[in-house]
Design an enzyme around this catalytic site. Structure first.
Site, PDB file in Angstrom:
ATOM      1  N   THR A  44      -8.259  41.504 -29.666  1.00  0.00           N
ATOM      2  CA  THR A  44      -7.575  40.667 -30.394  1.00  0.00           C
ATOM      3  C   THR A  44      -5.766  40.441 -30.657  1.00  0.00           C
ATOM      4  O   THR A  44      -5.371  40.961 -30.161  1.00  0.00           O
ATOM      5  CB  THR A  44      -8.377  39.952 -31.155  1.00  0.00           C
ATOM      6  OG1 THR A  44      -8.259  38.771 -31.438  1.00  0.00           O
ATOM      7  CG2 THR A  44      -7.647  40.888 -32.914  1.00  0.00           C
ATOM      8  N   ALA A  45      -5.302  38.950 -29.970  1.00  0.00           N
ATOM      9  CA  ALA A  45      -4.352  38.553 -29.852  1.00  0.00           C
ATOM     10  C   ALA A  45      -3.176  38.939 -31.423  1.00  0.00           C
ATOM     11  O   ALA A  45      -2.525  39.221 -30.824  1.00  0.00           O
ATOM     12  CB  ALA A  45      -3.872  37.236 -29.570  1.00  0.00           C
ATOM     13  N   ASP A  87     -11.654  31.438 -19.286  1.00  0.00           N
ATOM     14  CA  ASP A  87     -10.803  30.638 -20.502  1.00  0.00           C
ATOM     15  C   ASP A  87      -9.830  30.183 -19.140  1.00  0.00           C
ATOM     16  O   ASP A  87      -8.804  31.371 -18.895  1.00  0.00           O
ATOM     17  CB  ASP A  87     -10.504  30.383 -21.294  1.00  0.00           C
ATOM     18  CG  ASP A  87     -12.163  30.683 -22.164  1.00  0.00           C
ATOM     19  OD1 ASP A  87     -12.360  29.977 -21.837  1.00  0.00           O
ATOM     20  OD2 ASP A  87     -11.994  31.131 -23.432  1.00  0.00           O
ATOM     21  N   GLY A 110      -8.361  37.468 -25.301  1.00  0.00           N
ATOM     22  CA  GLY A 110      -8.416  37.989 -27.210  1.00  0.00           C
ATOM     23  C   GLY A 110      -9.911  38.962 -26.566  1.00  0.00           C
ATOM     24  O   GLY A 110     -10.343  40.145 -25.912  1.00  0.00           O
ATOM     25  N   ASP A 111     -10.411  38.586 -27.734  1.00  0.00           N
ATOM     26  CA  ASP A 111     -12.383  39.152 -28.199  1.00  0.00           C
ATOM     27  C   ASP A 111     -12.835  37.786 -28.322  1.00  0.00           C
ATOM     28  O   ASP A 111     -12.409  37.285 -28.695  1.00  0.00           O
ATOM     29  CB  ASP A 111     -12.337  39.740 -29.848  1.00  0.00           C
ATOM     30  CG  ASP A 111     -13.299  40.124 -30.357  1.00  0.00           C
ATOM     31  OD1 ASP A 111     -13.329  41.496 -30.227  1.00  0.00           O
ATOM     32  OD2 ASP A 111     -14.415  39.702 -30.499  1.00  0.00           O
ATOM     33  N   GLU A 158      -4.869  81.667 -16.762  1.00  0.00           N
ATOM     34  CA  GLU A 158      -4.614  80.152 -16.319  1.00  0.00           C
ATOM     35  C   GLU A 158      -5.929  79.522 -15.075  1.00  0.00           C
ATOM     36  O   GLU A 158      -6.338  78.498 -14.956  1.00  0.00           O
ATOM     37  CB  GLU A 158      -3.280  79.814 -16.917  1.00  0.00           C
ATOM     38  CG  GLU A 158      -3.423  78.375 -17.672  1.00  0.00           C
ATOM     39  CD  GLU A 158      -2.008  77.741 -17.501  1.00  0.00           C
ATOM     40  OE1 GLU A 158      -2.007  76.431 -16.659  1.00  0.00           O
ATOM     41  OE2 GLU A 158      -0.969  78.267 -18.595  1.00  0.00           O
ATOM     42  N   LYS A 165      -9.273  26.471 -21.566  1.00  0.00           N
ATOM     43  CA  LYS A 165      -9.345  24.932 -22.176  1.00  0.00           C
ATOM     44  C   LYS A 165      -8.277  25.287 -22.931  1.00  0.00           C
ATOM     45  O   LYS A 165      -8.073  26.423 -23.610  1.00  0.00           O
ATOM     46  CB  LYS A 165     -10.728  24.618 -23.083  1.00  0.00           C
ATOM     47  CG  LYS A 165     -11.994  24.855 -23.126  1.00  0.00           C
ATOM     48  CD  LYS A 165     -12.929  24.136 -24.760  1.00  0.00           C
ATOM     49  CE  LYS A 165     -13.570  24.934 -25.009  1.00  0.00           C
ATOM     50  NZ  LYS A 165     -13.760  26.697 -25.182  1.00  0.00           N
ATOM     51  N   PRO A 187      -5.306  40.775 -24.678  1.00  0.00           N
ATOM     52  CA  PRO A 187      -4.920  38.902 -24.631  1.00  0.00           C
ATOM     53  C   PRO A 187      -3.701  38.821 -23.903  1.00  0.00           C
ATOM     54  O   PRO A 187      -2.736  37.784 -24.036  1.00  0.00           O
ATOM     55  CB  PRO A 187      -3.242  40.117 -26.362  1.00  0.00           C
ATOM     56  CG  PRO A 187      -3.417  41.770 -25.519  1.00  0.00           C
ATOM     57  CD  PRO A 187      -5.284  41.439 -25.606  1.00  0.00           C
ATOM     58  N   MET A 191      -3.536  29.301 -33.264  1.00  0.00           N
ATOM     59  CA  MET A 191      -3.589  28.045 -32.802  1.00  0.00           C
ATOM     60  C   MET A 191      -3.369  27.624 -33.785  1.00  0.00           C
ATOM     61  O   MET A 191      -3.539  26.040 -34.689  1.00  0.00           O
ATOM     62  CB  MET A 191      -4.583  27.636 -32.660  1.00  0.00           C
ATOM     63  CG  MET A 191      -5.992  28.036 -31.218  1.00  0.00           C
ATOM     64  SD  MET A 191      -7.449  27.752 -31.843  1.00  0.00           S
ATOM     65  CE  MET A 191      -7.916  29.276 -32.244  1.00  0.00           C
TER      66      MET A 191
HETATM   67  N1  SAH Z   1     -10.150  34.924 -28.408  1.00  0.00           N
HETATM   68  C1  SAH Z   1      -8.647  35.058 -29.079  1.00  0.00           C
HETATM   69  C2  SAH Z   1      -8.644  33.664 -29.230  1.00  0.00           C
HETATM   70  C3  SAH Z   1      -8.960  32.550 -28.666  1.00  0.00           C
HETATM   71  S1  SAH Z   1      -8.100  31.070 -29.559  1.00  0.00           S
HETATM   72  C4  SAH Z   1      -8.846  36.381 -29.123  1.00  0.00           C
HETATM   73  O1  SAH Z   1      -8.537  37.074 -29.764  1.00  0.00           O
HETATM   74  O2  SAH Z   1      -7.349  36.513 -29.064  1.00  0.00           O
HETATM   75  C5  SAH Z   1      -6.730  30.861 -28.846  1.00  0.00           C
HETATM   76  C6  SAH Z   1      -5.051  31.318 -29.686  1.00  0.00           C
HETATM   77  O3  SAH Z   1      -5.050  32.694 -29.150  1.00  0.00           O
HETATM   78  C7  SAH Z   1      -4.185  30.649 -29.628  1.00  0.00           C
HETATM   79  O4  SAH Z   1      -3.544  29.683 -29.567  1.00  0.00           O
HETATM   80  C8  SAH Z   1      -3.455  32.144 -30.055  1.00  0.00           C
HETATM   81  O5  SAH Z   1      -2.839  31.729 -31.431  1.00  0.00           O
HETATM   82  C9  SAH Z   1      -3.702  33.440 -29.831  1.00  0.00           C
HETATM   83  N2  SAH Z   1      -3.650  33.727 -28.512  1.00  0.00           N
HETATM   84  C10 SAH Z   1      -3.936  33.970 -27.791  1.00  0.00           C
HETATM   85  N3  SAH Z   1      -3.544  35.009 -26.641  1.00  0.00           N
HETATM   86  C11 SAH Z   1      -2.379  35.357 -27.491  1.00  0.00           C
HETATM   87  C12 SAH Z   1      -1.256  35.773 -26.889  1.00  0.00           C
HETATM   88  N4  SAH Z   1      -0.874  36.410 -25.834  1.00  0.00           N
HETATM   89  N5  SAH Z   1      -0.007  36.118 -27.878  1.00  0.00           N
HETATM   90  C13 SAH Z   1      -0.034  35.212 -28.341  1.00  0.00           C
HETATM   91  N6  SAH Z   1      -1.040  34.622 -29.386  1.00  0.00           N
HETATM   92  C14 SAH Z   1      -2.422  34.426 -27.911  1.00  0.00           C
END
Ligand code: SAH
Length: 482
Positions: free
Chosen positions: A336-337, A253, A307-308, A29, A275, A230, A388
């Protein structure tokens, strides 16, 4: 702080080995590990092993290394540029080391620093660029850890970029010495040529470098629309992390945690742009204009979104503004979330025989009389992820039930998915309206609806229905991005 008098006992150098023989004594090895390490160079490996383990034999067969299948003799080392004593047999390794020394060939004996003329580094290989990490034999585990960290920092295409750089060295010499030349190289390694190489577009990289040579204009800016994931720091992609470390400006954001923004360079400018629901710090038009302005100033910008970036992230508008202004940009995906929430619940978003499609929606389009497409999909069995969705929870549940989805359909809700303070709730569609009135949820909330939700792990979740009526208005962090 480093000690002022701390001296290295081993000094790093890069040894030329192209076409040279490197001898490795041993068939197990340890020999294989060294063969793999040195095999990253263009040296000719000579493996001296009367018997060799199967894996080493296949390495030899695959790489065309020379195999001396005989009992070790000093003569086997002759002409080698380096020797590794890796037999695992102390007496034999000692003999190899002594023979090598007599032949004036530098030697390394595995696990026996006292017999070593040199130590082998942990290696980050981006040929022709190499980063060698040495600990003078004291901490191989430490060296490997550092290797992993450095590896993650560097683009996989760094080697190709360095090769392109070498082909421009002559041309760059004709630039005025000092600032002019330095600026060329800085823009070469951090600007358009580097980005084109990263995208695998070598002709464009070449053209961009030529353009840098002839033009006096300041380097053009670049915006990366980056998914921060997330919330958990380690759910950031390696590419997102690298771009963050290179960025001059980070525009982020409200939903992106401070810990992630802080992964950028310490001297990077950080611009929060909102926002949160009810407290927009900048309008979308202002954000678009800001990105264009930063691009025009030649800045390398990371536009960090939770997220994405392409999922409810208003990236469409930002990309259009950048395209119209002729500013280069790229998109880096993120987790994404919905995916993070599903993972937190061990919830299969698609489930054989139960659900084979997945809908991402906000539920904010339910106002009219006609049922939106996604609701029809939900009724025909799709798993629905509602972004959301807190403020429209009652409406979503009501309309779906009215349209024929069973009130018993399983629902999972995650607040702060992926984060340490996450909370999980489970219930049915009939329970979902209670979400709107909950004052105890201040973080972002993801709702997942569908029969596949029944496959989740509810062990660490609370019943959704427990809080059915509460009249306190909720302060939400929904991040209205739709
Ligand atoms: N671009 C993001 C979404 C943005 S919109 C993505 O792809 O995840 C924002 C929404 O995403 C929030 O209102 C919620 O519904 C969701 N979100 C984002 N982060 C989150 C988390 N850690 N846990 C649960 N929901 C989440």
């Amino acid at each position: 702080m480093p000690q002022a008098n701390a001296k290295l006992n081993a000094f790093p150098v890069f040894m030329r080995v192209e076409g040279e023989a490197v001898a490795i004594v041993g068939g197990g090895e340890a020999a294989l590990a060294k063969a793999r390490l040195v095999g990253q160079s263009s040296a000719v490996l000579r493996i001296i092993a009367q018997t060799a383990e199967a894996e080493l034999l296949s390495f030899i067969a695959a790489t065309g290394a020379v195999h001396v299948a005989a009992a070790y003799e000093a003569a086997h080392l002759e002409g080698a540029a380096m020797v590794f004593a890796a037999s695992g047999d102390e007496a034999l390794d000692r003999r190899v080391a002594e023979d090598a020394r007599r032949l004036c060939i530098p030697v390394n004996a595995v696990d026996r620093p006292e017999l070593c003329d040199f130590f082998t580094p942990a290696l980050v290989n981006r040929a022709p660029v190499a980063i060698a990490i040495g600990t003078e034999g004291a901490g191989p585990v430490l060296a490997q850890m550092l290797r992993g960290r450095i590896d993650r920092m560097l683009s996989p295409s760094l080697g190709a970029l360095a090769t392109l750089a070498a082909s421009f060295r002559g041309a760059a010499e004709r630039l005025p010495k000092g600032t002019g030349r330095r600026r060329f190289w800085r823009d070469f390694f951090a600007g358009a040529p580097a980005r084109a190489v990263e995208a695998g577009e070598f002709a464009r990289a070449h053209d961009a470098a030529v353009e840098l040579l002839v033009s006096d204009a300041p380097a053009s800016g670049h915006i990366a629309l980056v998914g921060a994931g997330p919330g958990a720091e380690d759910l950031l992609t390696l590419r997102a992390h690298r771009l963050l470390m290179e960025a001059d400006v980070i525009v982020h954001d409200a939903l992106v945690p401070e810990a992630i923004v802080a992964m950028g360079r310490r001297d990077a400018e950080r611009l929060p742009v909102g926002k949160r629901k009810r407290c927009h710090s900048k309008s979308q038009e202002e954000i678009n204009a800001l990105l264009v302005e930063l691009g025009r100033e030649g800045k390398r910008v990371v536009r960090l979104k939770s997220g994405d970036p392409l999922v409810f992230g208003r990236a469409g508008e930002e990309m259009a503004a950048l395209r119209d202004a002729g500013i280069a940009y790229e998109v880096v995906p993120g987790v994404t979330a919905a995916f993070a929430a599903a993972a937190d619940f061990e919830l299969p978003l698609t489930l054989r025989g139960v659900s084979s499609s997945l809908v991402f929606t906000t539920g904010h389009d339910l106002k009219g009389n006609s049922l939106p497409d996604w609701a029809k999909l939900a009724i025909s069995g799709a798993t629905v992820a509602v972004y959301m969705g807190r403020s429209v929870a009652a409406e979503v549940a009501g309309r779906l039930i009215e349209a024929g989805l069973s009130p018993d359909t399983a629902v999972a809700v995650v607040e702060n998915a992926s984060l340490g303070n996450r909370r999980r709730f489970h219930g049915t569609l009939a329970d979902l309206p209670s979400l709107e009135a909950r004052a105890d949820l201040a973080g972002p909330v993801m709702t997942i609806i569908g029969d596949a939700v029944a496959g989740a792990n509810f062990e660490r979740s609370e019943p959704l229905a427990a809080h059915r009526h509460e009249d306190t208005a909720s302060a939400t962090a929904e991040g209205v991005e739709q």
